[in-house]
Design a protein around this motif. Structure first.
Motif, PDB file in Angstrom:
ATOM      1  N   ASP A  47      38.085  49.279  86.007  1.00  0.00           N
ATOM      2  CA  ASP A  47      39.337  49.776  84.927  1.00  0.00           C
ATOM      3  C   ASP A  47      38.175  50.826  83.807  1.00  0.00           C
ATOM      4  O   ASP A  47      37.536  49.436  83.575  1.00  0.00           O
ATOM      5  CB  ASP A  47      40.365  48.464  84.838  1.00  0.00           C
ATOM      6  N   GLN A  73      39.081  49.914  80.867  1.00  0.00           N
ATOM      7  CA  GLN A  73      39.292  49.150  79.723  1.00  0.00           C
ATOM      8  C   GLN A  73      38.377  47.656  79.902  1.00  0.00           C
ATOM      9  O   GLN A  73      38.663  47.185  78.738  1.00  0.00           O
ATOM     10  CB  GLN A  73      40.376  49.128  79.648  1.00  0.00           C
ATOM     11  N   ARG A 114      35.708  54.240  78.088  1.00  0.00           N
ATOM     12  CA  ARG A 114      36.791  53.492  77.729  1.00  0.00           C
ATOM     13  C   ARG A 114      38.162  54.994  77.447  1.00  0.00           C
ATOM     14  O   ARG A 114      38.772  54.760  77.218  1.00  0.00           O
ATOM     15  CB  ARG A 114      37.016  52.266  76.166  1.00  0.00           C
ATOM     16  N   ASN A 116      39.371  56.326  80.618  1.00  0.00           N
ATOM     17  CA  ASN A 116      40.632  55.867  80.995  1.00  0.00           C
ATOM     18  C   ASN A 116      41.242  55.474  81.654  1.00  0.00           C
ATOM     19  O   ASN A 116      42.106  55.721  82.206  1.00  0.00           O
ATOM     20  CB  ASN A 116      41.839  56.440  80.080  1.00  0.00           C
ATOM     21  N   ASP A 136      40.853  54.510  86.040  1.00  0.00           N
ATOM     22  CA  ASP A 136      41.050  52.880  86.894  1.00  0.00           C
ATOM     23  C   ASP A 136      41.397  54.193  88.252  1.00  0.00           C
ATOM     24  O   ASP A 136      41.967  54.819  88.542  1.00  0.00           O
ATOM     25  CB  ASP A 136      42.614  52.523  86.430  1.00  0.00           C
TER      26      ASP A 136
END
Length: 279
Positions: free
Chosen positions: A79, A81, A89, A92, A94
């Motif tokens: 992920d 994040q 980040r 984004n 995942d």
């Protein structure tokens, strides 16, 4: 008389090897699995470690060499994040995937290991070992769609343009592939019929798509036209800030393939066939 003596001599000389060769172990492994790839902030992401388990069988050829077969079932995930890099980040992305690993490995017992109930007092009760072999694994990455609140399979979508006219050089990756497992472990003969061990292994794969991320973005409107709105949405990580990315913008690093790791505690039961001779 001479024939009888020869038979006895052969039996005495080869009994230890033959006896060891008849020792089988069957058991289970319970541990953890994780991966290393485009969606890990470093070598691995400790937030993305999952339980795994499976079954294994060992065949003792000698006290220094064992063959092991295994079927392990685990989970890998990543992920953006979890990243500290702001660009990652914003990307984004995942994924999560079940990973089924079926392997055959040779184990070298570095100090010798003898798991034989008929010789439980042996000095070879504990040994570190190294192993290597070949695995066939199956994976099927999914990504989280924030619009519908569901996990969707990524490989059929072709998030990097696989299967579209302009990017026909990008083929959809196979979900069943070959890996090279290798690692280290420690085994101990706990009692007459039970062994316990600790093992950690790496799997070198030949794909960069365990996480469905490898090369570059393609124009989002183009992907939406040929592969649908869902594919376009998952390609940009459900983030419209990324929608303007084009061909020359990196989505991942195509120069390094992904890895996955499996480790855990093994418990095995020793089996001696009834026809194994006594000397």
């Amino acid at each position: 008389m001479a024939r009888k003596l020869l038979t006895i001599l052969i039996g005495v000389c080869f009994a230890p090897l033959f006896s060891l060769a008849q020792v089988w172990e069957v058991g289970a492994m319970l541990g953890a699995s994780t991966y290393s790839g485009d969606l890990t902030p470093g070598l691995i992401d400790t937030k993305q470690i999952h339980f795994d388990g499976g079954v294994l069988v060992r065949y003792g050829i000698s006290r220094y060499f064992t063959i092991k077969g295994n079927v392990y079932d685990g989970t890998i995930s990543g992920d953006d994040q979890d990243a500290t890099n702001p660009k990652n980040r914003q990307r984004n992305l995942d994924f999560r995937s079940n990973i089924l690993d079926v392997g055959v490995n040779g184990e070298i017992n570095l100090t010798g290991f003898e798991a034989n109930p008929r010789n439980f007092k042996t000095q070879y009760k504990t040994s570190p070992y190294i192993f290597g072999g070949i695995s066939v694994f199956h994976f099927d990455p999914e990504g989280y769609d924030h619009v519908t609140g569901t996990w969707v399979r990524l490989q059929p979508l072709g998030t990097e343009g696989q299967g579209t006219p302009r990017y026909n050089n990008r083929e959809k990756y196979a979900l069943t592939q070959i890996a090279i497992p290798f690692g280290i472990g420690l085994k101990h003969n706990l009692s007459e019929y039970w062994n316990i061990g600790l093992e950690f292994g790496w799997r070198k794969t030949f794909t960069d798509y365990l996480d469905d991320v490898s090369s570059t973005y393609i124009p989002n409107d183009y992907l939406s036209h040929f592969s649908g709105a869902l594919a376009a949405r998952m390609a940009i990580g459900n983030n419209q800030l990324n929608a303007g990315y084009g061909d020359n913008v990196s989505r991942g690093n195509p120069n390094t393939n992904d890895w996955y790791m499996i480790g855990g505690i093994t418990v095995t039961y020793i089996i001696l066939p009834a026809y194994c001779p006594h000397f």
